[in-house]
Every structure is written in C-alpha cells, then in structure tokens.
Design an enzyme around this catalytic site. Sequence first.
Site, mmCIF file in Angstrom:
data_model
loop_
_atom_site.group_PDB
_atom_site.id
_atom_site.type_symbol
_atom_site.label_atom_id
_atom_site.label_comp_id
_atom_site.label_asym_id
_atom_site.label_seq_id
_atom_site.Cartn_x
_atom_site.Cartn_y
_atom_site.Cartn_z
ATOM 1 N N HIS A 28 -4.319 1.576 -5.889
ATOM 2 C CA HIS A 28 -5.116 1.869 -7.087
ATOM 3 C C HIS A 28 -6.187 0.812 -7.378
ATOM 4 C CE1 HIS A 28 -1.896 -0.480 -8.946
ATOM 5 N NE2 HIS A 28 -1.055 0.513 -8.902
ATOM 6 N N HIS A 82 12.287 -1.687 -12.175
ATOM 7 C CA HIS A 82 10.888 -1.386 -12.524
ATOM 8 C C HIS A 82 10.630 0.093 -12.230
ATOM 9 C CE1 HIS A 82 6.682 -1.645 -13.050
ATOM 10 N NE2 HIS A 82 6.310 -2.099 -11.869
ATOM 11 N N GLU A 84 7.738 1.772 -12.071
ATOM 12 C CA GLU A 84 6.500 2.231 -11.416
ATOM 13 C C GLU A 84 6.881 2.939 -10.111
ATOM 14 O OE1 GLU A 84 3.290 -0.625 -11.049
ATOM 15 O OE2 GLU A 84 1.863 1.001 -10.679
ATOM 16 N N ASP A 86 6.047 3.162 -7.062
ATOM 17 C CA ASP A 86 6.268 2.569 -5.737
ATOM 18 C C ASP A 86 7.715 2.081 -5.595
ATOM 19 O OD1 ASP A 86 5.322 0.805 -7.701
ATOM 20 O OD2 ASP A 86 4.583 -0.652 -6.263
ATOM 21 N N HIS A 148 5.117 -6.402 -14.911
ATOM 22 C CA HIS A 148 3.832 -6.197 -15.542
ATOM 23 C C HIS A 148 3.774 -4.896 -16.320
ATOM 24 C CE1 HIS A 148 2.039 -3.239 -12.554
ATOM 25 N NE2 HIS A 148 3.221 -3.507 -12.055
ATOM 26 N N ASP A 167 8.221 -6.837 -9.157
ATOM 27 C CA ASP A 167 6.861 -7.190 -8.696
ATOM 28 C C ASP A 167 6.557 -8.698 -8.775
ATOM 29 O OD1 ASP A 167 6.068 -4.616 -8.059
ATOM 30 O OD2 ASP A 167 5.089 -4.246 -9.976
ATOM 31 N N TYR A 195 -2.280 -11.157 -5.214
ATOM 32 C CA TYR A 195 -1.382 -10.311 -6.016
ATOM 33 C C TYR A 195 -1.396 -10.769 -7.469
ATOM 34 C CZ TYR A 195 2.483 -7.235 -7.063
ATOM 35 O OH TYR A 195 3.249 -6.226 -7.602
ATOM 36 N N HIS A 228 7.782 -6.530 -3.298
ATOM 37 C CA HIS A 228 6.721 -6.419 -2.280
ATOM 38 C C HIS A 228 6.690 -7.704 -1.455
ATOM 39 C CE1 HIS A 228 4.897 -2.875 -4.145
ATOM 40 N NE2 HIS A 228 4.904 -3.492 -5.303
#
Length: 408
Positions: A28, A82, A84, A86, A148, A167, A195, A228
Amino acid sequence: MNEAFRAVQITDHVYWVGAIDWSIRDFHGYLTSRGSTYNAYLVLGEKNTLVDAVKAPLKEEMLSRIASVLAPEKIDYIISNHAEMDHSGALFEVADVVHPEKIYASSLGNKTLIEHFHTDREITMVKDGETCALGNLHFTFLESRMLHWPESMVTYLAEDRLLFSQDIFGMHLATGERFTDEIAEHILNSEAAKYYANIILPYSQVVLRFLDKVKDCNLEIEVIAPDHGPVWRKNPLHIISSYTKWAAQKPTKKAVIVYDTMWNSTALMADVLADGLMEGGAAVKQMPLGTSHRSDVATEILEAGALVVGSPTLNNNIFPTVADVMTYLKGLKPQNLCGAVFGSHGWSGEAIKQLEVLMKDMKVDLVADSIKAKYVPDQDVLKYCHAVGKQLAERLAAVADGDQDGIA
Ligand code: FEO
C-alpha cells in the site's frame, strides 16, 4: 495438504511457520524492494498455540509449515496480536481447519476482527498485562495501542524469554535466513529504518511510552519475534536502541532535497541549493522524484534535519509527483525539521504557495523566503539558491544532535 514447506525452530518451544513473499513490491504505497515475510509462530507445549497468521492467499504455505512439526488440528489456541489482514487474512480459514479451543485477542482486537470478517465466532478478550497459562507455558499480553493500529498487542512467552512483537521491530525483507544475525548488518539497518519511517514514524510518541511500559514490566527479553522479517535472537537491544533513537527524531546535519522538474529549471535550482548546503558543512541527499520512490524519501528524512522541496507549477498546481510525496510525508508526521521551498514556473507560479501551506501544516520551519524562478533561473536566482543552502546549513549546525553525523 501441501507438504512442501518446513517450519524453522526459533527457540525451545517456538517454530516459525510463516510465509515468504519474494515478489511483493508495493505494500500500500511502500516500495518493498526486497519483498517481505508474514511471520506466524507455533508454540509447542502441553498445549499448542499459534501466534498470528498470514495473508489469506498464503494460508496453504503456512499450514504446510505447521504440518511439518504438528498436525494442524492439534493446535489448541490461536493468539491474534494484530488484526491487519497481512496477519489475519488466513486466521479464520486456519481456525476452520484447526478448531481451536480459544482464539485470543485484545478487546479492540476482538472488535476489529469482527469488523473485518463479519464473523460470529467467539474471541476471548485478554486484558492489558494479563498472563495466561496455556498448558505448561505462560503468555503475557501487553496492549500496544496505535503501534500501529488501535487494537495491536504484543505477547511475551516467559519460558523462552521471547516477545512476539507483531509489526513492531519488523521489516519488509524476504530472505532464506530467519535470524538477523545471519543477514548483513547494512541490510538490516536500512530495512528496519525504512519500516520505521514508513509505518511507525507517526506514532513515535507512542513508541517511547511503549518502550517505557515494557521496561516497567521487567520482562527479560532475549528474543524478539516480529511479524515481518527476521527474528532478533542475538542482541535484541540493537533494534530497541534504534527505535529509541528514531522516536526521538533529533535533527541531524543532513538535508533532503525533494523535487521534480519539467525543463530542468527546478533541477538546476536543486543542484545549487545542494552546493550551498555542502559549502555550509551539511550532508545532502538529493531525491529527484523521477527516480526516487516516496517511501525512500520518507526513509531519508527519518535521520535528517531539513526538508527542502521544489516543484514546477503545472496547470496552476504542484507537480503531481511532488504532490504525491508531500501528501505521503504529511501523513507520516516527521518532527523537528527546518526547510525551504523552491521552483520554477511560467506565468502563474501557484505551486510555491501551495507547498508553503503544506510545509507549514507539517510544522517545517521555513528558514528563508521561498525561491521562485520564471521559466529559467537567472544568476540572481541561482545566487539566492546558494545563499539559502548556506542558511539552511547554518541552521542545521546550530540544532543538530552532536552524536549524529546525518550521513545518508
Ligand atoms: Fe504487518 Fe500492520 O500489518
């Protein structure tokens, strides 16, 4: 089930069972030049626990890695740090295979998962600071709101002194190696900084409070396992120290000049500004937007003291590439920058005023009147560019943190 993939043991009880995304280049708007990984972790004990999941299309890779050490249906619990996608995209599809006793998330994690997946599946909400014994292993949940996302939390596994940090402390980096100590330091540092600059930077004050909170909990952290990139199994203090430095956003003697150009006039002004900065003793990074990605600009600004922005006026507006990068940077909320605005124009020149408004919105301290050139800069304009470059360098010398050189 696909039987091609293998888990990698991380610590006594923990296996990496994530997925490697070698080909992703656009996350994104963030240029992921080296790909990424979505890390999930399987914790084996009297009870078996899965921590986080992967993107929905990578579910089979993850299940295959799990199956290399444990039949997936033997997983008892899932923890979602988290929401999100992913990390949650495959969560409920995996749960359909596993049939876990419980799925754990923070209270906002529960809400966010429901809002994403419109599920009526029961999620067990954990409290900030709560410790759960899952079989013979002890998991402590710490909310990390706005790091985040509002629902984010981290989970500490006491027996392995390991922090599952979602993250936080991660990086977009696809590698065959699973540990930071197996990867060249310059790659780790640049990808971790990228990052931070592109994902974490707007929440820098939250980072400082989160680091204090972790310290107050007296957790003995020997391993950091993010969602990640590689696992920090040696010297996790390295990335914690980097976060402390980046969150402080102390200005350095480095200026980043971001610009685009139509007939090379704005480019010439950028070159002369850079010359003035260098003569004044500043470090300079020029980023012509024809060849520089917005996420690399953000990374360069992370350890800078000045942002200098140039744009031609095109159809009464900022040039599109400059508008793009400024919109992106404004959202990242960099702090403590000084700067200047410059650009050439034909008959109207609105881009300069528009950039000044953006820079003021970003609280960039403009050290000089903006530099405008009609069509092609003459000698007077170029002399002024040089003088503004030197003025910026003087300001940087006055405010720069003594411990940092600001080298790009
Ligand atoms: Fe890697 Fe915020 O998801």
